[in-house]
Write an enzyme that holds these catalytic residues in place. Structure first.
Site, short mmCIF file in Angstrom:
data_model
loop_
_atom_site.label_atom_id
_atom_site.label_comp_id
_atom_site.label_asym_id
_atom_site.label_seq_id
_atom_site.Cartn_x
_atom_site.Cartn_y
_atom_site.Cartn_z
N ASN A 87 0.87 -1.17 0.00
CA ASN A 87 0.00 0.00 0.00
C ASN A 87 0.91 1.22 0.00
OD1 ASN A 87 -1.77 2.07 0.51
ND2 ASN A 87 -2.32 1.39 2.59
N LYS A 90 0.06 4.25 -0.19
CA LYS A 90 -0.58 5.42 0.43
C LYS A 90 -0.39 6.64 -0.50
CE LYS A 90 0.07 3.16 4.82
NZ LYS A 90 0.29 3.22 6.25
N HIS A 136 -9.25 1.38 5.46
CA HIS A 136 -7.95 1.55 6.11
C HIS A 136 -8.11 2.49 7.31
CE1 HIS A 136 -3.77 2.55 6.80
NE2 HIS A 136 -3.46 1.49 6.10
N GLU A 165 -6.36 4.82 8.29
CA GLU A 165 -6.11 6.24 7.99
C GLU A 165 -7.35 6.89 7.41
OE1 GLU A 165 -2.55 5.49 5.73
OE2 GLU A 165 -1.50 4.95 7.58
N GLU A 168 -4.65 -4.60 10.98
CA GLU A 168 -3.59 -3.60 11.10
C GLU A 168 -3.77 -2.82 12.40
OE1 GLU A 168 -1.90 -2.54 6.96
OE2 GLU A 168 -3.61 -1.26 7.32
N GLY A 195 3.53 2.33 10.66
CA GLY A 195 4.54 3.37 10.46
C GLY A 195 5.34 3.71 11.70
N SER A 240 4.19 -2.06 10.15
CA SER A 240 5.66 -2.16 10.31
C SER A 240 6.22 -3.52 9.90
CB SER A 240 6.07 -1.81 11.74
OG SER A 240 5.72 -0.46 12.03
P1 13P Z 1 3.55 0.39 7.44
O1 13P Z 1 4.00 -0.92 6.83
O2 13P Z 1 4.25 1.57 6.88
O3 13P Z 1 3.55 0.32 8.93
O4 13P Z 1 2.01 0.59 6.99
C1 13P Z 1 1.11 -0.46 7.15
C2 13P Z 1 -0.14 -0.09 6.49
O5 13P Z 1 -0.86 0.78 6.95
C3 13P Z 1 -0.49 -0.78 5.24
O6 13P Z 1 -1.79 -0.51 4.85
#
Ligand code: 13P
Length: 249
Positions: A10, A12, A93, A95, A163, A169, A208
């Site tokens: 992803n 983003k 997601h 976010e 997640e 992150g 992560s």
């Molecule tokens: P990271 O791998 O950067 O922690 O992000 C995970 C994520 O949100 C994938 O959708």
């Protein structure tokens, strides 16, 4: 039940046209390891050029609207994404749940839209750090699963991604025991909602994941792949995760 591992990236809100060069190494690894599925979800502006550049790699989207068309400025519908070659769409997601206020019922409607138009829906769930500290992680996540999944979902078009918000992150990951417990709880909830289809649904871990921890995370019971953010942005970092998944297949 044997489930093919899915290693999905992803990107983003990262990447411009020049970033598509990273896809060549990822496509090559996907072809070298056909026992795992590999997908990349770039920003929507890059879906069509990515499909043109690496036809052998599954390209996905990061969101879709629940409606097929209409007065929704700035949004993209599932048929639009399908038309430009998307295979998958991530919905719900954390976010988007946080930034755009998406609710479980919004997420469910988006997953249904994805299915109507032949896209695989990757439905995301996960608890915040406060919820985990309060001992509510499992209740929150299984509640999200129950409320976000269409009851007619089948394993050929639904993927769930666990997640934990606090692991995204941050470089922090849950213990392997905590991952196993949560994935088992999600599997049990899937059984309640979709019955016989539940054993076939892939449950990804995200947060992560990187080349150093992928092998142990992907070996946990009921972890059927990864949803990878930061480490999917370069072939150098993403390919070792594909290799870790392939070694377990
Ligand atoms: P990271 O791998 O950067 O922690 O992000 C995970 C994520 O949100 C994938 O959708």
């Amino acid at each position: 039940m044997a489930r093919r591992k899915l290693i999905a990236g992803n990107w983003k809100m990262n990447g411009h046209l020049d970033h598509l060069r990273e896809l060549h190494g990822i496509e090559k690894a996907a072809k070298t390891h056909p026992q795992v599925d590999v997908a990349i979800c770039p920003p929507a502006t890059l879906i069509a050029p990515a499909v043109a550049r690496v036809p052998g790699l599954a390209i996905g989207a990061q969101d879709c609207h629940a409606a097929d068309k209409g007065a929704h400025t700035g949004c993209l519908s599932a048929p639009m994404l399908k038309e430009v070659g998307a295979h998958h769409v991530i919905v719900g997601h954390s976010e988007r749940r946080a930034d755009q206020g998406e609710t479980d019922s919004d997420v469910k409607a988006k997953a249904e839209a994805a299915h109507r138009h032949g896209l695989t829906a990757i439905v995301c769930v996960g608890e915040t750090e406060e919820e985990r500290d309060a001992g509510q992680a499992e209740a929150v996540v299984t509640g999200q699963v129950s409320a976000s999944l269409p009851s007619d979902a089948t394993a050929d078009w639904l993927v769930v991604a666990y997640e934990p918000v606090w692991a995204i992150g941050t470089g922090r990951v849950p213990t392997l025991d905590d991952v196993a417990t949560m994935h088992a709880a999600i599997r049990a909830t899937l059984s309640d909602i979709i019955g016989d289809e539940a054993p076939g649904v892939r449950i990804l871990y995200g947060g992560s994941m990187n080349g150093d921890n992928a092998a142990e995370l992907l070996a946990v019971d009921n972890v059927d792949g990864g949803l990878v953010g930061g480490a999917s942005l370069s072939a150098d970092k993403f390919v070792p995760i594909i290799e870790a998944g392939a070694a377990l297949a």
